[in-house]
Design an enzyme around this catalytic site. Structure first.
Site, PDB file in Angstrom:
ATOM      1  N   LYS A 199      -5.683  19.334 -15.909  1.00 17.89           N
ATOM      2  CA  LYS A 199      -4.687  19.568 -14.854  1.00 17.89           C
ATOM      3  C   LYS A 199      -3.649  20.571 -15.351  1.00 17.89           C
ATOM      4  CE  LYS A 199      -0.751  18.017 -13.403  1.00 17.89           C
ATOM      5  NZ  LYS A 199      -0.180  19.259 -12.847  1.00 17.89           N
ATOM      6  N   GLU A 274       1.901  15.989 -27.242  1.00 18.68           N
ATOM      7  CA  GLU A 274       2.644  17.075 -27.895  1.00 18.68           C
ATOM      8  C   GLU A 274       3.854  17.335 -27.009  1.00 18.68           C
ATOM      9  OE1 GLU A 274       4.248  20.247 -28.313  1.00 18.68           O
ATOM     10  OE2 GLU A 274       2.395  21.396 -28.031  1.00 18.68           O
ATOM     11  N   CYS A 308       8.037  24.885 -26.944  1.00 18.74           N
ATOM     12  CA  CYS A 308       8.400  23.556 -27.453  1.00 18.74           C
ATOM     13  C   CYS A 308       8.869  23.614 -28.896  1.00 18.74           C
ATOM     14  CB  CYS A 308       7.252  22.575 -27.268  1.00 18.74           C
ATOM     15  SG  CYS A 308       5.695  23.248 -27.829  1.00 18.74           S
ATOM     16  N   GLU A 406      16.867  19.352 -25.427  1.00 23.07           N
ATOM     17  CA  GLU A 406      15.997  20.520 -25.341  1.00 23.07           C
ATOM     18  C   GLU A 406      16.354  21.311 -24.080  1.00 23.07           C
ATOM     19  OE1 GLU A 406      11.753  19.913 -24.640  1.00 23.07           O
ATOM     20  OE2 GLU A 406      11.363  21.475 -26.120  1.00 23.07           O
TER      21      GLU A 406
HETATM   22  P1  ADP Z   1       8.361  20.381 -17.701  1.00 25.86           P
HETATM   23  O1  ADP Z   1       9.529  19.467 -17.635  1.00 25.86           O
HETATM   24  O2  ADP Z   1       8.439  21.368 -18.796  1.00 25.86           O
HETATM   25  O3  ADP Z   1       7.903  20.944 -16.380  1.00 25.86           O
HETATM   26  P2  ADP Z   1       6.583  18.215 -17.587  1.00 25.86           P
HETATM   27  O4  ADP Z   1       6.454  17.257 -18.713  1.00 25.86           O
HETATM   28  O5  ADP Z   1       7.304  17.772 -16.373  1.00 25.86           O
HETATM   29  O6  ADP Z   1       7.174  19.499 -18.203  1.00 25.86           O
HETATM   30  O7  ADP Z   1       5.166  18.731 -17.117  1.00 25.86           O
HETATM   31  C1  ADP Z   1       4.072  18.967 -17.969  1.00 25.86           C
HETATM   32  C2  ADP Z   1       2.807  18.598 -17.224  1.00 25.86           C
HETATM   33  O8  ADP Z   1       2.864  17.207 -16.912  1.00 25.86           O
HETATM   34  C3  ADP Z   1       2.603  19.307 -15.882  1.00 25.86           C
HETATM   35  O9  ADP Z   1       1.217  19.566 -15.716  1.00 25.86           O
HETATM   36  C4  ADP Z   1       3.083  18.276 -14.885  1.00 25.86           C
HETATM   37  O10 ADP Z   1       2.502  18.418 -13.612  1.00 25.86           O
HETATM   38  C5  ADP Z   1       2.631  16.995 -15.538  1.00 25.86           C
HETATM   39  N1  ADP Z   1       3.363  15.790 -15.115  1.00 25.86           N
HETATM   40  C6  ADP Z   1       4.638  15.688 -14.688  1.00 25.86           C
HETATM   41  N2  ADP Z   1       4.938  14.417 -14.359  1.00 25.86           N
HETATM   42  C7  ADP Z   1       3.830  13.672 -14.599  1.00 25.86           C
HETATM   43  C8  ADP Z   1       3.505  12.294 -14.483  1.00 25.86           C
HETATM   44  N3  ADP Z   1       4.381  11.407 -14.037  1.00 25.86           N
HETATM   45  N4  ADP Z   1       2.265  11.901 -14.839  1.00 25.86           N
HETATM   46  C9  ADP Z   1       1.357  12.789 -15.299  1.00 25.86           C
HETATM   47  N5  ADP Z   1       1.600  14.099 -15.432  1.00 25.86           N
HETATM   48  C10 ADP Z   1       2.819  14.559 -15.098  1.00 25.86           C
END
Ligand code: ADP
Length: 502
Positions: A199, A274, A308, A406
């Site tokens: 994804k 990570e 990161c 961060e």
């Molecule tokens: P950022 O804050 O840098 O956007 P995220 O951790 O929110 O990073 O997002 C990283 C990835 O995790 C993206 O592919 C996002 O769609 C996915 N993501 C965000 N929320 C969830 C969740 N609750 N469960 C699974 N995947 C998630």
């Protein structure tokens, strides 16, 4: 914004005809069972060019129903064993073919990456795309090098171990290095014989989708790779929770990493995370100053600081604090901020409106906390797009919010230190532990400090070096598990012990 306006306008300045054709052939679909299919709900979402805020393309919004379908196909492909039990040399050939296809389409992929993410084309061309090809090539070699052990068992027994694939792997990736992160996830998983459901981040789905096309072109057996675009809650959470996914690999924020870990308890998935960082970059007066300033600049301003392992806390020995921060500020000011498709641009926009607001919010917090912006400290002057000027904050204390949280933007927090002990103490005084760097000509000090820093990667007299052969991952709340190198083989295999009575 409603329907897609003209692709040419959204992709203003794009030169690769192939990239424009790819955008025009939208709306983009999900890759499930070897075919491109619309989301079952029929929903789509927009992916924007952050440099001009225009819609590049519509993309299928996958959710639970689509993840369920993808898992069905992936499970069938895994259990039928065409991939998992294929001869290792043959698996190698497929991975090499994917690497070759990435290289063949490097220009198009670089342009798509820059359009979708905003990073300078200079970086897409020289870091992201070649790095993705190299990762596939590196893991291609691993397929035939995954050994078990012959164990020193009792003479009446013959005991050995097999390393077997884990099974169906869910892989959730962020938007900062979209194609590179896809490669870090898919390549080792495939080398070990797993099947995957990837994804990509909702902000930057395009290069993963183009990679999906190239994977089909490589002739990889059907359903070995599925790609589900969509949002975190929905597509992402359904992967994390799914009872028939064996492993989830996640790169992203610490906050979401914790949600992934919780969601994995349903079927006790293997998890590797990570996550975020607030990495210390420590400079001693005996360092080669020119290299230290340049390396520190790259450490925090590359990819607009959306890295990161960015060197976001710059620790400078107090005797040279003013001189060093002046030089860093000067270098920051000389970076060309603007259209990321221009080859001379060194900083593009941030990835999204949300990220833009978040970073500008931190700039205000920093000023309120008493830090001084020696350079930057505000949004870019561009009329449109999510630009932020490269910022160097001085008079920062390690206890300030801008030094603890961060920011994920082009914001260096420069903090003075007294001596070696103080540098290590302050450097380690963080909840994160992804990376760190030390600049000094004193080799013994460099190695002592490298050992004392609690971080998954330490750079000595350089910053941000990453190679597929060396492990990458975090201490503390920066996550667990190590990607890259031989260590990723541990993430994507499980060990079976076989006893034979003689
Ligand atoms: P950022 O804050 O840098 O956007 P995220 O951790 O929110 O990073 O997002 C990283 C990835 O995790 C993206 O592919 C996002 O769609 C996915 N993501 C965000 N929320 C969830 C969740 N609750 N469960 C699974 N995947 C998630």
């Amino acid at each position: 914004m409603g329907a897609t306006p003209s692709v040419e306008s959204a992709a203003r300045g794009a030169k690769s005809q192939a990239a424009l054709e790819f955008l025009k052939s939208g709306p983009k679909k999900l890759l499930i069972g070897g075919k491109w299919v619309a989301a079952k709900s029929g929903k789509t979402f927009e992916t924007l060019n952050p440099a001009n805020e225009e819609v590049l393309c519509l993309v299928a919004e996958g959710d639970k129903a689509d993840v369920d379908e993808a898992v069905k196909h992936a499970r069938k492909a895994f259990e039928e064993g065409k991939w998992a039990t294929m001869g290792p040399h043959q698996r190698t050939r497929y991975l090499l073919k994917i690497a070759d296809l990435i290289e063949k389409h490097a220009e198009e992929l670089a342009e798509l990456e820059t359009l979708d993410n905003g990073k300078p084309i200079f970086e897409s061309k020289n870091i992201d795309i070649p790095g993705a090809a190299e990762t596939f090539r590196y893991y291609a070699g691993w397929s035939s090098k995954i050994y078990g052990d012959t164990n020193p068992s009792d003479p009446g027994m013959f005991n050995f171990t097999l390393r077997e694939p884990v099974g169906v792997c869910g892989q959730i990736i962020p938007w900062n290095f979209p194609l590179l992160m896809a490669a870090w996830k898919i390549a080792p998983a495939l080398a070990c014989g797993n099947v995957v459901i990837l994804k990509p981040a909702e902000q930057t789905p395009l290069t993963a989708l183009r990679l999906g096309e190239l994977i089909l072109e490589s002739g990889l057996p059907e359903s070995v790779v599925q790609i589900i675009t969509g949002f975190g809650p929905g597509a992402g959470s359904s992967i994390a929770e799914h009872p028939d996914i064996d492993k989830v690999a996640f790169t992203g924020s610490t906050e979401v990493g914790k949600l992934i870990l919780k969601a994995s308890t349903g079927n006790l998935k293997r998890v590797s995370l990570e996550l975020g960082g607030k990495s210390p970059n420590i400079i001693f007066p005996d360092a080669d100053m020119q290299s230290a300033v340049f390396g520190s600049m790259l450490g925090i301003f590359m990819n607009q600081g959306q890295v990161c392992c960015a060197g976001s806390r710059v620790f400078v020995q107090e005797s040279m604090y003013d001189q060093f921060t002046d030089s860093l500020a000067q270098m920051a000011q000389s970076l060309t901020l603007g259209n990321p498709l221009e080859t001379g641009t060194r900083m593009g926009p941030l990835v999204s409106k949300e990220q833009h607001e978040r970073v500008l919010g931190y700039l205000e917090i920093g000023k309120k906390e008493g830090a001084k912006a020696k350079v930057g400290g505000e949004a870019g002057n561009q009329e449109r797009g999510y630009f932020v000027k490269p910022t160097v904050f001085t008079d920062v204390k390690n206890s300030m919010k801008i030094a603890r949280e961060e920011i994920f933007g082009p914001v260096a927090a420069a903090i003075p230190f007294k001596d070696e002990n103080d540098a290590v103490f302050q450097g380690n005084d963080t909840t994160y532990g992804l990376a760190a760097a030390v600049w000094t000509r004193d080799i013994s000090r460099a190695h002592k400090i490298a050992r004392a820093l609690k971080a998954g990667t330490v750079w000595i007299n350089c910053y941000g070096m990453i190679d597929p052969m060396s492990p990458f991952g975090g201490y503390k709340q920066s996550g667990f598990g190590r990607e890259l190198g031989k260590y990723a083989i541990d993430l994507y295999t499980q060990i079976k012990s076989v006893y034979t009575k003689l």
